[in-house]
Design a protein around this motif. Structure first.
Motif, PDB file in Angstrom:
ATOM      1  N   GLU A 118      -2.481   1.801   5.565  1.00  0.00           N
ATOM      2  CA  GLU A 118      -3.446   1.431   4.532  1.00  0.00           C
ATOM      3  C   GLU A 118      -3.236   2.270   3.270  1.00  0.00           C
ATOM      4  O   GLU A 118      -3.307   1.747   2.146  1.00  0.00           O
ATOM      5  CB  GLU A 118      -4.871   1.626   5.064  1.00  0.00           C
ATOM      6  CG  GLU A 118      -5.973   1.286   4.072  1.00  0.00           C
ATOM      7  CD  GLU A 118      -5.972  -0.163   3.634  1.00  0.00           C
ATOM      8  OE1 GLU A 118      -6.533  -0.448   2.558  1.00  0.00           O
ATOM      9  OE2 GLU A 118      -5.401  -1.010   4.356  1.00  0.00           O
ATOM     10  N   GLU A 119      -2.966   3.563   3.452  1.00  0.00           N
ATOM     11  CA  GLU A 119      -2.694   4.412   2.290  1.00  0.00           C
ATOM     12  C   GLU A 119      -1.441   3.947   1.556  1.00  0.00           C
ATOM     13  O   GLU A 119      -1.416   3.890   0.322  1.00  0.00           O
ATOM     14  CB  GLU A 119      -2.530   5.864   2.731  1.00  0.00           C
ATOM     15  CG  GLU A 119      -3.833   6.540   3.128  1.00  0.00           C
ATOM     16  CD  GLU A 119      -3.624   7.988   3.529  1.00  0.00           C
ATOM     17  OE1 GLU A 119      -2.441   8.413   3.590  1.00  0.00           O
ATOM     18  OE2 GLU A 119      -4.622   8.691   3.780  1.00  0.00           O
ATOM     19  N   ARG A 121      -0.218   0.956   1.579  1.00  0.00           N
ATOM     20  CA  ARG A 121      -0.515  -0.322   0.928  1.00  0.00           C
ATOM     21  C   ARG A 121      -1.249  -0.099  -0.392  1.00  0.00           C
ATOM     22  O   ARG A 121      -0.923  -0.718  -1.413  1.00  0.00           O
ATOM     23  CB  ARG A 121      -1.356  -1.198   1.856  1.00  0.00           C
ATOM     24  CG  ARG A 121      -1.594  -2.614   1.329  1.00  0.00           C
ATOM     25  CD  ARG A 121      -2.630  -3.334   2.162  1.00  0.00           C
ATOM     26  NE  ARG A 121      -3.939  -2.736   2.005  1.00  0.00           N
ATOM     27  CZ  ARG A 121      -4.738  -2.965   0.967  1.00  0.00           C
ATOM     28  NH1 ARG A 121      -4.359  -3.768  -0.015  1.00  0.00           N
ATOM     29  NH2 ARG A 121      -5.919  -2.379   0.897  1.00  0.00           N
ATOM     30  N   GLN A 122      -2.225   0.812  -0.368  1.00  0.00           N
ATOM     31  CA  GLN A 122      -2.968   1.097  -1.591  1.00  0.00           C
ATOM     32  C   GLN A 122      -2.083   1.760  -2.641  1.00  0.00           C
ATOM     33  O   GLN A 122      -2.188   1.457  -3.838  1.00  0.00           O
ATOM     34  CB  GLN A 122      -4.171   1.986  -1.266  1.00  0.00           C
ATOM     35  CG  GLN A 122      -5.239   1.292  -0.434  1.00  0.00           C
ATOM     36  CD  GLN A 122      -6.404   2.205  -0.094  1.00  0.00           C
ATOM     37  OE1 GLN A 122      -6.403   3.392  -0.440  1.00  0.00           O
ATOM     38  NE2 GLN A 122      -7.401   1.676   0.589  1.00  0.00           N
ATOM     39  N   GLU A 123      -1.203   2.677  -2.194  1.00  0.00           N
ATOM     40  CA  GLU A 123      -0.289   3.318  -3.137  1.00  0.00           C
ATOM     41  C   GLU A 123       0.661   2.296  -3.752  1.00  0.00           C
ATOM     42  O   GLU A 123       0.945   2.343  -4.955  1.00  0.00           O
ATOM     43  CB  GLU A 123       0.507   4.415  -2.432  1.00  0.00           C
ATOM     44  CG  GLU A 123      -0.323   5.649  -2.085  1.00  0.00           C
ATOM     45  CD  GLU A 123       0.489   6.691  -1.349  1.00  0.00           C
ATOM     46  OE1 GLU A 123       1.700   6.438  -1.128  1.00  0.00           O
ATOM     47  OE2 GLU A 123      -0.062   7.745  -0.994  1.00  0.00           O
ATOM     48  N   GLN A 125       0.098  -0.910  -4.072  1.00  0.00           N
ATOM     49  CA  GLN A 125      -0.689  -1.753  -4.971  1.00  0.00           C
ATOM     50  C   GLN A 125      -0.933  -1.048  -6.305  1.00  0.00           C
ATOM     51  O   GLN A 125      -0.808  -1.652  -7.375  1.00  0.00           O
ATOM     52  CB  GLN A 125      -2.020  -2.105  -4.308  1.00  0.00           C
ATOM     53  CG  GLN A 125      -2.863  -3.096  -5.101  1.00  0.00           C
ATOM     54  CD  GLN A 125      -4.138  -3.470  -4.363  1.00  0.00           C
ATOM     55  OE1 GLN A 125      -4.445  -2.916  -3.314  1.00  0.00           O
ATOM     56  NE2 GLN A 125      -4.882  -4.410  -4.899  1.00  0.00           N
TER      57      GLN A 125
END
Length: 343
Positions: A118-119, A121-123, A125
């Motif tokens: 998730e981290e 993916r957020q990075e 994005q």
């Protein structure tokens, strides 16, 4: 028996059949030796008792195993969904307890992997959003220049101005792509920093070559105080790149007629390369954020740059076992220090 076709009832059935045959054979042997019908009766009764006990054990154990496998499947389903952590067993000595402990460890590993994914993916994005933002303005300017040239005839002076603008925007895009490539290669390990004992003086001289012309153009006084014999364990090429980024920022944000000082000093465990300028300074509230990728203060958007230089600089230094310091005060300038391990 294949593990895929393993069944508790089938296992107990084979055991019962083996015992039945064994006890029947023993009973017949004893009867043939004694010729007593009581032996047959006792043997038959014993066989029936054993069969009854095995039947009860099969039912009880099979039911418990069925409940265990059902709970195990539910637990695994919850683990895969990330909803529930396995409950620890009460008795640490049982097989179920050992399985429970391993399931708990597996669950924590899965949760950690989910968190990291998730981290990432957020990075990713955020990175795509930042790159899009950085590319949007130059591309828009290039399109406007092209539309102007296509829409109407322009004078030679206008044409030269438009081409200068195009060159400026393409230089900005090229700088962005080069910085992204360097950062990506560092982060993914494609580029490996080769540390070796070398003179800091040579590294500083290599970095200084890139900013001499720009400093002279703004009439900025640049002075260097570096002992020629001081050595440290560092990658000279990439450390010079990191130092150049600091010097380039100092030239950008120091007004004409200002001063930049490079001071190198050896300490007990580290060599310090300090770049001090008389520029605009950085508020204390922003000093932690300036090392983030693509971060730029609102007040400096008119200056060329994409906000990746300090991020790249810190990556280069930390990957060599060093660290960075910054001290700044608005209106009085800034001091950036690169700390490199001596050994």
């Amino acid at each position: 028996m294949s593990i895929r076709t393993f069944s508790v009832r089938r296992l107990f059935g084979w055991i019962c059949l083996g015992l039945l045959l064994s006890m029947t054979a023993i009973t017949l042997i004893l009867f043939s030796l004694t010729l007593e019908t009581a032996v047959l009766a006792a043997g038959g009764a014993l066989i029936l008792c054993v069969l009854a006990w095995f039947f009860v054990l099969t039912q009880v154990f099979g039911k418990r195993l069925s409940l265990f496998t059902s709970d195990l499947c539910k637990t695994l389903d919850h683990m895969m969904d990330g909803d529930e952590e396995p409950k620890p067993a009460d008795n640490d000595e049982t097989l179920i307890a050992r399985i429970s402990h391993r399931l708990t460890r597996l669950y924590k590993i899965m949760q950690e992997n989910r968190r990291r994914a998730e981290e990432e993916r957020q990075e990713l994005q955020a990175l795509v959003s930042d790159i899009s933002h950085q590319v949007k303005t130059p591309v828009s300017n290039l399109k406007m220049a092209a539309d102007t040239l296509l829409a109407r005839p322009v004078t030679e002076t206008e044409r030269i101005d438009i081409l200068k603008g195009v060159r400026s925007q393409t230089d900005k895009l090229d700088f962005l792509f080069q910085a992204l490539v360097k950062t990506s290669r560092l982060e993914t390990g494609v580029i490996r920093l080769e540390k070796a004992q070398g003179r800091i003086y040579d590294t500083v001289a290599q970095a200084m070559c890139g900013i001499v012309y720009a400093a002279e153009k703004k009439q900025i006084d640049v002075s260097v105080n570096c002992p020629e014999d001081l050595t440290a364990a560092h990658d000279s090429k990439w450390t010079a790149e990191a130092l150049f980024n600091l010097l380039d920022n100092a030239v950008k944000y120091t007004p004409s007629g200002g001063k930049i000082t490079v001071t190198v000093e050896g300490w007990e465990m580290y060599a310090e390369i300090k770049v001090t300028d008389t520029g605009k300074g950085i508020p204390e509230s922003s000093q932690a954020a300036i090392f983030r990728r693509f971060y730029r203060e609102e007040e400096v958007h008119e200056q060329p740059g994409v906000g990746i230089g300090l991020y790249l600089t810190r990556e280069i230094i930390t990957r060599q076992g060093g660290y960075m310091k910054v001290a700044s005060e608005p209106g009085k300038g800034s001091a950036f220090s690169i700390m490199l391990p001596l050994r």
